[in-house]
Design an enzyme around this catalytic site. Structure first.
Site, short mmCIF file in Angstrom:
data_model
loop_
_atom_site.label_atom_id
_atom_site.label_comp_id
_atom_site.label_asym_id
_atom_site.label_seq_id
_atom_site.Cartn_x
_atom_site.Cartn_y
_atom_site.Cartn_z
N LYS A 164 2.79 -0.40 -6.05
CA LYS A 164 3.87 -0.47 -6.96
C LYS A 164 5.00 0.93 -6.69
O LYS A 164 6.20 0.70 -6.64
CB LYS A 164 3.29 -0.28 -8.35
N THR A 165 4.28 2.12 -6.45
CA THR A 165 5.33 3.02 -6.34
C THR A 165 5.96 2.93 -4.77
O THR A 165 7.22 3.31 -4.90
CB THR A 165 4.34 4.43 -5.90
N ASP A 195 5.92 6.21 -13.70
CA ASP A 195 4.74 5.62 -13.25
C ASP A 195 3.61 5.95 -14.48
O ASP A 195 3.95 6.62 -15.31
CB ASP A 195 4.14 6.78 -12.15
N THR A 204 -0.97 0.27 -14.63
CA THR A 204 -2.06 -0.44 -14.16
C THR A 204 -2.45 -1.46 -15.49
O THR A 204 -3.42 -1.95 -15.27
CB THR A 204 -3.28 0.42 -14.01
N ARG A 229 -4.10 0.53 -0.14
CA ARG A 229 -4.28 2.09 -0.02
C ARG A 229 -5.68 2.11 0.37
O ARG A 229 -6.07 3.25 1.02
CB ARG A 229 -4.09 2.59 -1.42
N1 LIG Z 1 2.82 -4.21 0.78
C1 LIG Z 1 2.53 -3.17 1.47
N2 LIG Z 1 2.47 -3.05 2.88
C2 LIG Z 1 2.26 -2.30 3.52
N3 LIG Z 1 1.84 -0.96 2.99
C3 LIG Z 1 1.40 -1.01 1.70
C4 LIG Z 1 1.93 -2.19 0.77
N4 LIG Z 1 1.53 -1.74 -0.28
C5 LIG Z 1 1.08 -0.62 -0.17
N5 LIG Z 1 0.81 -0.06 0.95
C6 LIG Z 1 0.41 1.20 1.54
O1 LIG Z 1 -0.78 1.54 0.29
C7 LIG Z 1 -0.35 2.71 -0.33
C8 LIG Z 1 -0.60 3.01 -1.67
O2 LIG Z 1 0.62 2.00 -2.21
P1 LIG Z 1 1.36 2.56 -3.55
O3 LIG Z 1 2.59 1.85 -3.46
O4 LIG Z 1 1.27 4.19 -3.79
O5 LIG Z 1 0.29 1.80 -4.67
P2 LIG Z 1 0.37 1.92 -6.34
O6 LIG Z 1 1.46 2.68 -6.72
O7 LIG Z 1 0.42 0.51 -6.64
O8 LIG Z 1 -0.92 2.58 -6.65
C9 LIG Z 1 1.22 3.24 0.32
O9 LIG Z 1 1.34 4.47 0.89
C10 LIG Z 1 1.30 2.15 1.55
O10 LIG Z 1 0.81 3.03 2.55
MG LIG Z 2 1.50 4.52 -7.65
#
Ligand SMILES: Nc1ncnc2c1ncn2[C@@H]1O[C@H](COP(=O)(O)OP(=O)(O)O)[C@@H](O)[C@H]1O
Ligand SMILES: [Mg+2]
Length: 325
Positions: free
Chosen positions: A64-65, A109, A158, A218
């Site tokens: 998401k981030t 977020d 989430t 992640r």
């Molecule tokens: N679609 C994707 N392709 C490649 N790496 C990803 C992808 N989604 C997430 N990641 C990896 O996972 C890590 C966590 O993702 P993040 O965007 O911070 O998740 P969320 O915000 O949903 O908790 C990122 O730093 C990245 O390295």
């Molecule tokens: Mg995040």
């Protein structure tokens, strides 16, 4: 119940940053979401404006981030990051919004944590780009409209169910659910991360990590890094058997479940006779916060079919019993 490979602590945050894809091509999977978001962005660019607001929801660590970063990057916009927890008072929101550089992507977020009052203040900002500011008190109070610089909000959560309907409906750019990843997408992610980290990871290692990553990028990245650490300390090249030994040491099994997941399942079986167990009672028995159970632990257990959620509580499925043996 804090699992090192899941808790987004400082180490993980820096790993996230190091491995975060910086282009759409590197963002693996979620093809429909990517395509829709990019269309909204391209259309806005053609018109010379900013796209409407986007909301991304799904379990922790699914990208998401990263999407918020990619949105800003594709627009060539500055990204301003904050969180629903940080915006407590109306003045906090007003300060953020009025200080935005024009055409910023504002990333909030955990947007479900915004209070009702803040949400209401946000509506006119999202709809028509202004804030309603109340000046004075009592009978002489009046409302003035304060025009805001153009911006696009990207919200992430989430817990989409905790977002009010009116707020949800203001994400004109779309509300997108990010799913768990397929094993083949995860292999691509692990492969890419290995090369970013300059690791020589044979295919069986990539598969091993992908299979134990709880379908979550992640977790895949964090596990890859822990296995690398293990292989370095033992001065052994990465191999499937090194992975096995490392995972055994970390308490991660073939499904990617940890001792905390097993404790959840065992508690459900022993203390609640397999359920139904109310989330609060279960959380109390595990000394854990209900939100963490619901949003961090349960989604993957549900996906594996080891538990079920019913209106009366959590139930250990026959598959869950079989897993525990
Ligand atoms: N679609 C994707 N392709 C490649 N790496 C990803 C992808 N989604 C997430 N990641 C990896 O996972 C890590 C966590 O993702 P993040 O965007 O911070 O998740 P969320 O915000 O949903 O908790 C990122 O730093 C990245 O390295
Ligand atoms: Mg995040």
């Amino acid at each position: 119940m804090s699992t090192p490979h899941e808790a987004p602590d400082a180490t993980l945050q820096s790993l996230d940053a190091a491995l975060r894809p910086s282009s759409w091509d590197d963002y693996v999977g979620q093809n429909q979401i990517k395509a829709s978001v990019r269309i909204a962005i391209d259309a806005a660019k053609k018109r010379g404006g900013m796209p409407e607001h986007f909301l991304f929801y799904g379990p922790p660590g699914v990208g998401k981030t990263t999407l918020a970063h990619l949105v800003a990057e594709s627009l060539g916009s500055p990204l301003k990051t904050t969180s629903g927890v940080a915006i407590e008072r109306a003045a906090d929101l007003a300060a953020i919004l009025t200080n935005l550089e024009p055409n910023t992507v504002l990333f909030i977020d955990e947007i479900h944590r915004l209070s009702h009052k803040i949400e209401e203040l946000l509506y006119p900002a999202l709809e028509s780009g202004h804030l309603d500011i109340v000046l004075g008190k009592g009978p002489s109070a009046r409302t003035v409209e304060l025009a805001l610089p153009p911006f696009t909000l990207v919200g992430a959560t989430t817990k989409v169910a905790d977002l009010s309907g009116p707020l949800r409906s203001r994400f004109g750019g779309g509300v997108y659910q990010l799913d768990f990843y397929t094993e083949s997408d995860l292999r691509d992610i692990v492969q890419r991360s290995a090369s970013v980290l300059s690791l020589d990871a044979p295919q069986d290692v990539v598969e091993h990590v992908a299979a134990r990553s709880r379908a979550t990028p992640r977790v895949a990245n964090a596990l890859l890094k822990r296995i690398r650490d293990f292989s370095e300390v033992h001065e052994r090249p990465l191999s499937a058997s090194v992975c096995d030994e490392a995972c055994e040491l970390f308490g991660i099994d073939g499904l990617g479940l940890t001792k905390d997941d097993r404790r959840y399942l065992t508690t459900l079986r022993e203390a609640f006779r397999g359920g139904p167990a109310g989330i609060r009672a279960l959380a109390a028995a595990l000394h854990e916060d209900p939100d963490t159970l619901e949003n961090v632990y349960e989604p993957y257990l549900l996906r594996l079919g080891l538990i079920e959620r019913s209106s009366r509580g959590r139930i250990l499925t026959p598959k869950g019993r079989e897993y525990l043996g």
